[in-house]
Design an enzyme around this catalytic site. Structure first.
Site, short mmCIF file in Angstrom:
data_model
loop_
_atom_site.label_atom_id
_atom_site.label_comp_id
_atom_site.label_asym_id
_atom_site.label_seq_id
_atom_site.Cartn_x
_atom_site.Cartn_y
_atom_site.Cartn_z
N LYS A 50 0.86 -1.17 0.06
CA LYS A 50 -0.01 -0.01 -0.07
C LYS A 50 0.80 1.16 -0.08
O LYS A 50 0.58 2.24 -0.12
CB LYS A 50 -0.90 -0.01 1.13
CG LYS A 50 -1.64 -1.17 1.10
CD LYS A 50 -2.86 -1.11 1.97
CE LYS A 50 -2.51 -1.29 3.55
NZ LYS A 50 -2.43 -2.78 3.81
N PHE A 90 13.08 -4.70 3.43
CA PHE A 90 14.38 -5.19 4.08
C PHE A 90 13.76 -6.15 5.33
O PHE A 90 14.06 -7.09 5.57
CB PHE A 90 15.46 -4.33 4.56
CG PHE A 90 16.20 -4.83 5.72
CD1 PHE A 90 17.10 -5.90 5.72
CD2 PHE A 90 16.40 -3.76 6.77
CE1 PHE A 90 17.89 -6.34 6.80
CE2 PHE A 90 17.14 -4.15 7.69
CZ PHE A 90 17.94 -5.27 7.76
N ASP A 95 11.67 -11.04 8.04
CA ASP A 95 10.67 -11.21 9.26
C ASP A 95 9.87 -12.76 8.55
O ASP A 95 9.69 -13.43 9.29
CB ASP A 95 9.56 -10.36 9.04
CG ASP A 95 8.63 -10.27 10.55
OD1 ASP A 95 9.51 -10.58 11.39
OD2 ASP A 95 7.81 -9.50 10.40
N ASP A 99 9.56 -16.10 10.70
CA ASP A 99 8.33 -16.58 11.01
C ASP A 99 7.77 -17.64 10.28
O ASP A 99 6.71 -18.41 10.50
CB ASP A 99 7.12 -15.57 10.76
CG ASP A 99 7.51 -14.20 11.87
OD1 ASP A 99 8.09 -14.50 12.71
OD2 ASP A 99 6.88 -13.21 11.52
N ARG A 104 3.17 -13.39 0.94
CA ARG A 104 3.20 -11.90 1.36
C ARG A 104 2.59 -11.29 0.26
O ARG A 104 2.86 -11.38 -1.14
CB ARG A 104 4.61 -11.64 1.49
CG ARG A 104 5.16 -10.20 1.43
CD ARG A 104 4.95 -9.48 2.68
NE ARG A 104 5.25 -9.87 4.03
CZ ARG A 104 4.99 -9.52 5.23
NH1 ARG A 104 4.01 -8.86 5.37
NH2 ARG A 104 5.50 -9.89 6.16
N ASP A 166 9.86 -9.45 20.57
CA ASP A 166 8.85 -10.27 19.95
C ASP A 166 9.22 -11.65 19.79
O ASP A 166 8.50 -12.51 20.16
CB ASP A 166 8.55 -9.44 18.55
CG ASP A 166 7.15 -10.13 18.15
OD1 ASP A 166 6.33 -10.62 19.21
OD2 ASP A 166 6.58 -9.89 17.09
N LYS A 192 9.17 -1.96 17.39
CA LYS A 192 9.17 -2.97 16.32
C LYS A 192 8.39 -2.25 15.23
O LYS A 192 8.55 -2.37 13.83
CB LYS A 192 8.51 -4.24 16.45
CG LYS A 192 8.43 -5.12 15.25
CD LYS A 192 7.95 -6.47 15.60
CE LYS A 192 7.73 -7.39 14.50
NZ LYS A 192 7.11 -8.56 14.63
N PHE A 231 -2.17 2.38 16.82
CA PHE A 231 -2.50 1.54 15.49
C PHE A 231 -2.07 0.10 15.76
O PHE A 231 -2.93 -0.60 15.15
CB PHE A 231 -1.48 2.32 14.36
CG PHE A 231 -1.44 1.46 13.13
CD1 PHE A 231 -2.47 1.54 12.18
CD2 PHE A 231 -0.52 0.50 13.01
CE1 PHE A 231 -2.40 0.90 10.92
CE2 PHE A 231 -0.47 -0.45 11.71
CZ PHE A 231 -1.18 -0.16 10.88
N ASP A 235 -4.83 -3.06 15.29
CA ASP A 235 -4.34 -4.11 14.35
C ASP A 235 -4.77 -5.50 15.09
O ASP A 235 -5.18 -6.50 14.39
CB ASP A 235 -2.83 -4.05 14.01
CG ASP A 235 -2.77 -4.32 12.63
OD1 ASP A 235 -3.42 -3.73 11.57
OD2 ASP A 235 -1.69 -4.99 12.11
N ASP A 236 -4.40 -5.58 16.26
CA ASP A 236 -4.36 -6.81 17.06
C ASP A 236 -5.79 -7.02 17.44
O ASP A 236 -6.35 -8.15 17.24
CB ASP A 236 -3.79 -6.50 18.57
CG ASP A 236 -2.37 -6.51 18.45
OD1 ASP A 236 -1.95 -6.88 17.15
OD2 ASP A 236 -1.69 -6.34 19.44
#
Length: 347
Positions: A50, A90, A95, A99, A104, A166, A192, A231, A235-236
């Site tokens: 975006k 990057f 990430d 993970d 993606r 995290d 983060k 924010f 999101d959570d």
């Protein structure tokens, strides 16, 4: 009157920057096959998102000046914006490996694309290096050149500290809710996400216009870090309570053992019986156990708890924005634009 950039305008700057990066690689006589690989990395990973972080730079510059940007100003601001997107690329490439992510932006993650594998680690390093190639090429003679170099280094470091916290707090394969706390959560979120997503674009805009005084940077940080925290909490919340057709994905925070705002709120108010339910069901790759946690969140009224948090956060941020003295060159509209984008969003 300030002018808002469009994704199309912003993306139109990228081919010139990509050519600058390829020219730099050519100057070292990089063999053709490897040059093509680098080009594909630059085509796939920074593009297709975006670009909210990147576009925030020209938008902020325009709001600070109170008028549309000239062609040269727009190119400069968009170039700084693309450096922010390269930083994001990057982080995302790295990430996704950490993970074990699968997709993606609707495509297989870079490391899972044909023939890539762990070469993706070096590709991530190249995306980071690209920032400094562009900074040197286009801002070497800018009075704030070294400040911008240091800003990118510092924000990268802050983000890596947040990522470390995290990864160690919530490993996917080992659930230990004693590791979780709101204090840990806030550290992860601020370092983060908030610094590179909210503070960095505005700090770059201030540096570009040579108005990044210590006072302005401090005031911007005081507003933008809580904004970034708000924010991420949102999101959570949307990961669990948002509609998949709105957020464009099915939430996985419960199954992935994420140190999310919801689980930390639940742990703070849980009875011993509810704590046992959390321990028996959280962080398991099991639909039935996920459903148990979702019901527990409903029973604990976390939706209302979030709505109260949202109203208080928005009110606190508005109060800080109202205190800005616009005669100093800092503009309330820069921060109002960020708040307007996220207040009560559903995706």
């Amino acid at each position: 009157m300030a002018q808002k950039t469009t994704l199309k305008e912003f993306e139109s700057v990228y081919p010139k920057l990509e050519e600058t990066l390829l020219d730099h690689a050519r100057s070292y006589k990089l063999p053709q096959a490897e040059l093509e690989w680098y080009k594909k990395n630059l085509n796939v990973n920074p593009l297709g998102g975006k670009c909210n972080r990147g576009m925030s730079v020209p938008d902020s510059v325009s709001l600070l000046l109170g008028r549309p940007l000239s062609e040269d100003e727009y190119f400069q601001a968009a170039t700084l914006g693309w450096m922010t997107e390269l930083l994001q690329a990057f982080f995302l490439v790295s990430d996704d490996i950490m993970d074990s992510s699968v997709t993606r932006r609707g495509q297989p993650c870079w490391y899972l694309q044909e023939g890539v594998g762990m070469v993706a680690i070096n590709d991530a390093f190249l995306l980071e290096s690209a920032i400094y190639t562009l900074l040197k090429k286009y801002f070497r003679s800018h009075p704030a050149y070294i400040d911008m170099v240091e800003l990118f280094h510092e924000v990268t470091y802050q983000t890596e500290l947040g990522q470390l916290c995290d990864l160690l707090t919530a490993p996917e394969d080992k659930v230990n809710l004693d590791n979780f706390s709101m204090e840990k959560y806030r550290f992860i979120v601020i370092y983060k996400t908030a610094y590179y997503s909210f503070y960095l674009p505005v700090a770059l805009a201030l540096h570009m216009l040579n108005i990044a005084t210590p006072e302005h940077l401090k005031q911007a940080e005081a507003i933008l870090i809580p904004l970034g925290e708000y924010f991420q909490v949102q999101d959570d919340y949307l990961d669990n309570f948002g509609l998949p057709e709105h957020i464009g994905k099915i939430g996985t925070d419960i199954k992935d053992n994420k140190c999310s705002w919801l689980v930390n709120q639940a742990l703070e108010i849980a009875t011993p019986e509810q704590r046992k339910i959390l321990e028996d069901n959280y962080g398991q790759k099991d639909d039935a156990k996920e459903a148990v946690i979702k019901k527990l969140y409903d029973d604990m009224n976390l939706k209302q708890r979030f709505e109260e948090f949202e109203e208080k956060s928005a009110a606190d941020i508005r109060a800080m924005i109202d205190k800005i003295d616009e005669s100093s060159g800092l503009k309330k509209s820069v921060f109002e634009a960020f708040l307007a984008k996220i207040y009560k969003r559903s995706k």
